[in-house]
Design a protein around this motif. Sequence first.
Motif, PDB file in Angstrom:
ATOM      1  N   THR A  58       0.870  -1.398   0.147  1.00  0.00           N
ATOM      2  CA  THR A  58      -0.050  -0.025  -0.044  1.00  0.00           C
ATOM      3  C   THR A  58       0.880   1.487   0.039  1.00  0.00           C
ATOM      4  O   THR A  58       1.879   1.346   0.499  1.00  0.00           O
ATOM      5  N   THR A  59       0.562   2.397  -0.783  1.00  0.00           N
ATOM      6  CA  THR A  59       0.983   3.548  -0.908  1.00  0.00           C
ATOM      7  C   THR A  59      -0.055   4.353  -0.657  1.00  0.00           C
ATOM      8  O   THR A  59      -1.408   3.994  -0.550  1.00  0.00           O
ATOM      9  N   GLU A 155       4.923  -5.764 -20.674  1.00  0.00           N
ATOM     10  CA  GLU A 155       6.390  -4.906 -20.432  1.00  0.00           C
ATOM     11  C   GLU A 155       7.243  -6.266 -20.225  1.00  0.00           C
ATOM     12  O   GLU A 155       6.978  -7.371 -19.756  1.00  0.00           O
ATOM     13  N   ILE A 156       8.553  -5.742 -20.174  1.00  0.00           N
ATOM     14  CA  ILE A 156       9.687  -6.664 -19.643  1.00  0.00           C
ATOM     15  C   ILE A 156      10.627  -6.014 -18.812  1.00  0.00           C
ATOM     16  O   ILE A 156      10.902  -4.907 -19.077  1.00  0.00           O
ATOM     17  N   VAL A 157      10.517  -6.268 -17.368  1.00  0.00           N
ATOM     18  CA  VAL A 157      11.563  -5.964 -16.373  1.00  0.00           C
ATOM     19  C   VAL A 157      12.431  -6.929 -15.843  1.00  0.00           C
ATOM     20  O   VAL A 157      11.854  -7.941 -15.066  1.00  0.00           O
ATOM     21  N   GLU A 172       6.561   0.498  -9.983  1.00  0.00           N
ATOM     22  CA  GLU A 172       6.112   1.607 -10.684  1.00  0.00           C
ATOM     23  C   GLU A 172       5.688   1.259 -12.062  1.00  0.00           C
ATOM     24  O   GLU A 172       4.397   1.761 -12.565  1.00  0.00           O
ATOM     25  N   THR A 173       6.033   0.321 -12.674  1.00  0.00           N
ATOM     26  CA  THR A 173       5.446  -0.247 -14.169  1.00  0.00           C
ATOM     27  C   THR A 173       4.165  -0.938 -13.992  1.00  0.00           C
ATOM     28  O   THR A 173       3.244  -0.616 -14.527  1.00  0.00           O
ATOM     29  N   LEU A 174       4.082  -1.602 -12.758  1.00  0.00           N
ATOM     30  CA  LEU A 174       2.812  -2.493 -12.453  1.00  0.00           C
ATOM     31  C   LEU A 174       1.738  -1.459 -12.184  1.00  0.00           C
ATOM     32  O   LEU A 174       0.521  -1.512 -12.538  1.00  0.00           O
TER      33      LEU A 174
END
Length: 305
Positions: A58-59, A155-157, A172-174
Amino acid sequence: MSNQKSGKPDKFRSGFVAIVGRPNVGKSTLMNGLIGQKIAIMSDKPQTTRNKIHGVYTTDSSQIIFLDTPGIHKPNSKLGNFMNQSAQSALGEVEAVLFLTDVSEELGGGDRYIIEMLKNSKAPVILVLNKIDKVHPEALLPIIDKYRELMEFTEIVPISALQGNNVNTLLETLTKYLPEGPQYYPADQVTDHPEQFVCAELIREKILHMTREEVPHSIAVTIEDMRVQENGVVYIGAVIFVERDSQKGIVIGKQGSVLKEVGKLARRDIENLLGSRTFLELWVKVKKDWRNQDRVLKDLGFRND
């Protein structure tokens, strides 16, 4: 322990995200790293996660509920079937999927099997290349190309779950792919599993470490009693189930040495989890061939519902 971050949100995003992959690619390590607290057991033995474990991150602007699924593999018991069904059912419940792979190993049949399954996913699939600390950076591009030939990923991380490399980038991407939604859980809650479940898993983890190759998949742990005593100490009584008498001897050890060490190590993690002193009492019992008995699997908490 809270994993809440500070800052004012424009709009709140939330959703469920499945972590899938072959056994032993680092799913539980990633889960614990993402939420900042240990709720999933980590072991160098494959197929040690048996249930979908929900971790909550959670943020101020988002909440992600992660489902750490059992490793998808060729089952050789009813428990194995349950584990595969548990992992596959998670794909129908989520807003996004993290497909975790181990770049230090060759792309194999297990990865291809999962990719074919993921092609039917309506949710975005993010390829997460784990253990990048184990390969030379120049080796990453050819690996990425091999996966791209098999499926078009959202995406590829590349990350190292163990060292924490690029994990924030993954978060961040998610978050970009989460819809606007409610905050499902309080900001300081890191899992939706009861404390008894996590305590049982922490005990099982220590047994896996102590017994190495001898009894890994024949072990189940249940919490029979958990209560706060008058002196404030949390009493936990747990039963460790094995399949054979010989395994019982291995888990107990010479003059109880293995069981004593399991209790000491597990108590340390449980006290960190609960934030209070703990008295841990362990028993070992034999349930022959429990992994293939429907009634026993249900009694031990492995369900297909």
